[in-house]
Design a protein around this motif. Structure first.
Motif, short mmCIF file in Angstrom:
data_model
loop_
_atom_site.label_atom_id
_atom_site.label_comp_id
_atom_site.label_asym_id
_atom_site.label_seq_id
_atom_site.Cartn_x
_atom_site.Cartn_y
_atom_site.Cartn_z
N LEU A 1 0.83 -1.20 0.00
CA LEU A 1 0.00 0.00 0.00
C LEU A 1 0.87 1.26 0.00
CD1 LEU A 1 -2.11 -2.18 0.78
CD2 LEU A 1 -3.14 -0.49 2.31
N SER A 2 0.39 2.28 -0.69
CA SER A 2 1.05 3.58 -0.67
C SER A 2 0.68 4.32 0.61
CB SER A 2 0.62 4.40 -1.88
OG SER A 2 -0.77 4.71 -1.79
N ASN A 3 1.36 5.45 0.89
CA ASN A 3 1.02 6.24 2.09
C ASN A 3 -0.43 6.71 2.04
OD1 ASN A 3 3.59 5.92 3.05
ND2 ASN A 3 4.33 7.92 2.36
N LYS A 4 -0.89 7.11 0.87
CA LYS A 4 -2.28 7.55 0.73
C LYS A 4 -3.25 6.40 1.05
CE LYS A 4 -5.44 9.73 -2.60
NZ LYS A 4 -5.56 10.27 -3.99
N GLU A 5 -2.93 5.20 0.55
CA GLU A 5 -3.80 4.04 0.79
C GLU A 5 -3.76 3.62 2.26
OE1 GLU A 5 -3.56 1.83 -3.56
OE2 GLU A 5 -1.90 1.62 -2.13
N ILE A 6 -2.58 3.73 2.89
CA ILE A 6 -2.47 3.42 4.31
C ILE A 6 -3.33 4.38 5.13
CG2 ILE A 6 -0.89 3.40 6.29
CD1 ILE A 6 1.31 2.49 4.33
N ALA A 7 -3.29 5.65 4.77
CA ALA A 7 -4.09 6.65 5.49
C ALA A 7 -5.57 6.33 5.38
CB ALA A 7 -3.79 8.04 4.94
N SER B 1 -4.66 10.89 8.64
CA SER B 1 -4.26 11.78 7.55
C SER B 1 -3.05 11.20 6.84
CB SER B 1 -3.92 13.16 8.10
OG SER B 1 -2.73 13.12 8.87
N GLN B 2 -2.84 11.62 5.59
CA GLN B 2 -1.70 11.14 4.85
C GLN B 2 -0.40 11.60 5.50
OE1 GLN B 2 -1.97 11.63 0.61
NE2 GLN B 2 0.24 11.36 0.29
N ARG B 3 -0.40 12.82 6.06
CA ARG B 3 0.80 13.32 6.73
C ARG B 3 1.14 12.44 7.93
NH1 ARG B 3 1.23 19.64 7.87
NH2 ARG B 3 1.29 19.51 5.59
N VAL C 1 5.67 6.07 8.76
CA VAL C 1 6.62 5.36 7.91
C VAL C 1 8.05 5.78 8.24
CG1 VAL C 1 7.42 5.04 5.54
CG2 VAL C 1 4.96 4.98 6.05
N GLU C 2 8.26 7.08 8.42
CA GLU C 2 9.60 7.57 8.76
C GLU C 2 10.05 7.01 10.11
OE1 GLU C 2 11.78 9.25 6.96
OE2 GLU C 2 10.34 9.07 5.31
N HIS C 3 9.16 6.97 11.09
CA HIS C 3 9.51 6.42 12.41
C HIS C 3 9.89 4.94 12.29
CE1 HIS C 3 6.90 9.73 14.45
NE2 HIS C 3 8.10 10.17 14.12
N ILE C 4 9.15 4.19 11.47
CA ILE C 4 9.44 2.77 11.29
C ILE C 4 10.82 2.56 10.70
CG2 ILE C 4 8.77 0.72 9.95
CD1 ILE C 4 5.85 1.77 10.23
N LEU C 5 11.13 3.32 9.64
CA LEU C 5 12.43 3.19 8.98
C LEU C 5 13.56 3.53 9.95
CD1 LEU C 5 11.59 4.77 5.50
CD2 LEU C 5 11.96 2.34 6.01
N THR C 6 13.33 4.56 10.78
CA THR C 6 14.36 4.98 11.75
C THR C 6 14.55 3.91 12.81
OG1 THR C 6 13.84 7.31 11.39
CG2 THR C 6 15.01 6.72 13.43
#
Length: 764
Positions: A717-723, A729-731, A737-742
């Motif tokens: 899923l894309s960020n938009k689809e996850i939201a 919200s997409q933001r 996603v950024e927190h997960i990668l970190t």
């Protein structure tokens, strides 16, 4: 799991009393090791054999097994079919006959060989193998003529007695009873006034069960008097055909009568449907039979009409689909209606349909629908054989046959049909040596199969042949497959530096391809195996992780299971047996779903070694018991690679020394006589975990919400689809996603997908 003790089908309709025949056959089997039921087609040989087998099955420790040969037309495939029915995976380069003999040697088993007449020589060979190898084995065969096997006892199956003016007689009433029961099932209840007409109808049909059942089915549309009038006229017409044998006259009369009840379009579809072997789905029927006077859109309704008229039978297919089948006698009648040129054109269309299906399966195999494809292709086994046979026997069709046999690489390798695939490829490759792309593909597939059988000479020759054709065609993709398979043989022969160079060069090309497939990724897996054997465990782990990331992104399972084998072997070799066990158990869990027997052997071997390293010698001994039996079926343990065989010997010596010979032998015996899957389950069974521990993968450093986002990433899923899914919200989704990668120290979403897949595998 419960041990399988046969595959005899349950009866779908009542069995009209053949009490004396059952007694005669049982008595014959008590004194003879082989009994053959002979008689006219449609007389009920198969039904009688199955009834006797069901009565006797429990007295045989290893049960009764039905081997259906109606769709086998190559004598060489009879032994293959017997082995496959008994659950033997025919990988062995030493010959399926030897594998079959070893398997049945200690069995108490009743084998029912059904419809032997078109492959008499193959049946004679199979019977010799079975009877010579297993003194407690019995064979019950059905055929239109005796097999002439030494020691064979022949029982002639007669037609049902017909009324001779006394329809209430017990014996004579069997044909009437059969008609009444089948007519009732069709929705018609014969009245007392119909008694004389039914008796006359049974006499006109000579008491042949198939003819009576077809007549009873027609009571949906016609009265008994109308049936009798039509049947009488038809028999009178055929009675003048004195050149035919009486049984052929009668059977032909039955088929002609059924044919007369069909419309012109139904007759046309019937004849065209005869091109199929075994069952067929609606899409195939529409594709092959439509056109030239028969609109594809009309096929469905016409098939429904043929089902109603009992010309076609309906049966369940894989994944809730429906399949249709012509009974063998009905199909042969349909074929007789086709002119030679029409039959050839239909067989080409049939071949083209299954070629397209196979090539689509090969393209889509590296994806989330592998198990669906396994079921679908397995259901078409008889049709694939028919298509390959057409290509091998018709002038100018060999190249298409090479395309088909090459496209089926995933069926031959992943689904346990190595020996049969090798047979078709060897046969077709010998018929046309023109240096074409289909030939090059067939060569590398043949090399793959031969190397897994331990036939390294053939494996190397065909791999080099692929490279030569690729060079002639200047085709870099085919050249990469040649490199890969040359590397497989080099590894098995112990030439590790050469193997490493070849497989890594192959992967360096494949990885740039816009559409990666499983065979391409297998060159990466092979590079990992070679790195393990060279002691380069970090490099092997990196190869395995790359494989796991690619397969997680694609939702693929089978190639992933091989990446887990490499990861497990690398972990074991660097001394981390705990990590090895996790990955190897996950691999076994996947491979059992494909019946990938060779892959199960590789994974279970390394798992046994890992248990020895952990001091779990009893568990290792049970695994060795499974493996001793498994490798007998496969034929060549561990591809014959000397280094792997030495690892196996060392682990087994340690387990024997720790347990003592007596205890080790007892533990091996606990699983040696179980089926492969039962034995594996018994060998690796853990103490039950709490339900939550089984259902919920560990989230690691992620919060519950972050783990939900990570699972959505793994699903593509894309960020938009996850939201949208999580109603945020997409933001906010982007922040998660950024927190997960970190937190996971990853640089891509693909790594997140692979991490999620690993968590689920560990939980399972």
């Amino acid at each position: 799991m419960r041990k399988r003790v046969g595959n005899l089908p349950a009866e779908r309709t009542s069995f009209v009393d053949r009490r004396q025949e059952c007694v005669d056959v049982r008595q014959s089997l008590s004194s003879a090791r082989m009994v053959t039921l002979t008689g006219v087609g449609g007389v009920g040989k198969t039904r009688l054999a199955l009834r006797v087998a069901a009565q006797l099955g429990r007295s045989y420790r290893d049960g009764g097994w039905l081997v259906e040969l109606a769709e086998v037309h190559d004598d060489d495939l009879v032994v293959h079919t017997v082995a496959q029915t008994l659950g033997i995976q025919d990988w062995s380069a030493r010959g399926v006959e030897h594998v079959l003999a070893d398997y049945v040697r200690d069995k108490e088993i009743l084998v029912v060989l059904d419809n032997c007449e078109q492959v008499l020589d193959g049946c004679v060979k199979a019977c010799a193998v079975l009877l010579d190898a297993a003194p407690e084995l019995r064979i019950l065969a059905t055929s239109r003529q005796p097999l002439d096997v030494y020691g064979e006892h022949v029982v002639v199956v007669s037609t049902l007695p017909v009324p001779d003016g006394h329809p209430d007689g017990a014996d004579a009433g069997n044909s009437v009873r059969l008609f009444a029961e089948r007519a009732s099932a069709a929705g018609f209840q014969p009245a007392a006034a119909d008694g004389d007409a039914v008796a006359q109808l049974c006499r006109e049909l000579d008491g042949i069960p198939l003819a009576i059942e077809l007549a009873a089915a027609r009571t949906r549309f016609l009265s008994v008097d109308e049936l009798l009038a039509r049947i009488g006229d038809r028999f009178q017409l055929l009675a003048g055909n004195r050149s035919a044998l009486p049984r052929h006259q009668t059977l032909r009369a039955t088929m002609d009568w059924s044919y007369e009840l069909c419309s012109a379009e139904e007759r046309l579809l019937w004849s065209r449907m005869s091109v199929f072997a075994g069952g067929v789905d609606l899409a195939a029927a529409e594709d092959v039979c439509g056109g030239s006077g028969l609109g594809a859109e009309a096929v469905l309704e016409l098939m429904a009409a043929l089902v109603d008229k009992s010309i076609l039978t309906r049966e369940p297919g894989p994944a809730g689909t429906t399949r249709y089948r012509l009974l063998a006698t009905v199909r042969e009648y349909g074929r007789s209606l086709l002119a030679d040129d029409e039959r050839t054109q239909l067989r080409k269309r049939h071949r083209d349909h299954y070629l397209a299906l196979a090539e689509r399966g090969a393209r889509e195999w590296f994806g989330p629908d592998q198990l669906v494809w396994r079921a679908r292709i397995s259901a078409e086994h008889d049709n694939l054989r028919a298509a390959l046979e057409f290509c091998a026997t018709q002038p100018g069709q060999v190249q298409e046959g090479l395309r088909l046999a090459g496209a089926l690489w995933f069926y031959w390798t992943a689904c346990g049909l190595i020996a049969e695939g090798r047979k078709w490829l060897d046969r077709l490759l010998a018929l046309d040596t023109t240096p074409t792309a289909p030939r090059a593909t067939a060569l590398w597939v043949c090399s793959w199969l031969a190397s897994h059988q331990g036939d390294l000479e053939r494996g190397r020759a065909t791999a080099e042949g692929c490279s030569a054709v690729a060079e002639h065609l200047k085709d870099a993709g085919l050249a990469a497959f040649g490199l890969h398979l040359r590397g497989v043989d080099a590894m098995a022969e112990g030439h590790l530096e050469e193997a490493s160079s070849l497989t890594t060069r192959a992967w360096s090309y494949h990885r740039t391809h816009p559409k990666i497939t499983s065979p391409m990724v297998m060159s990466l897996v092979q590079s990992g195996l070679v790195a393990c054997l060279r002691g380069e465990t970090d490099r092997a782990t990196a190869y395995a992780q790359e494989c796991l990331q690619l397969t997680a992104k694609a939702g693929e399972l089978w190639t992933r299971s091989w990446g887990l084998v490499v990861r497990g072997l690398a972990s074991w070799m660097r001394g981390d047996a705990d990590d090895a066990v996790v990955h190897l158990r996950a691999s076994i869990g996947i491979k059992t779903r494909f019946n990938d027997l060779f892959g199960l052997g590789m994974a279970a071997e390394v798992l046994a070694w890992s248990h020895v390293s952990r001091g779990e010698h009893a568990r290792a001994a049970r695994l060795f018991g499974v493996l001793d039996r498994l490798w007998q079926l496969v034929g060549v343990p561990l591809m014959g690679a000397q280094q792997l065989l030495e690892y196996r010997s060392g682990a087994e010596r340690r387990a024997r020394a720790a347990l003592g010979e007596s205890t080790f032998g007892k533990l091996v015996a606990e699983t040696a006589n179980l089926s492969i899957l039962e034995g594996l389950a018994a060998a690796i069974r853990e103490k039950p975990q709490p339900p939550d521990a089984i259902r919920q993968p560990q989230r690691g450093p992620l919060t519950r919400r972050e783990y939900q986002v990570a699972e959505a990433i793994a699903q593509g899923l894309s960020n938009k689809e996850i939201a949208a899914r999580l109603v945020i919200s997409q933001r906010t989704a982007e922040a998660h996603v950024e927190h997960i990668l970190t937190k996971l120290d990853f640089g891509s979403r693909t790594q997140v997908a692979a991490w999620i897949a690993g968590r689920h595998e560990a939980a399972t």
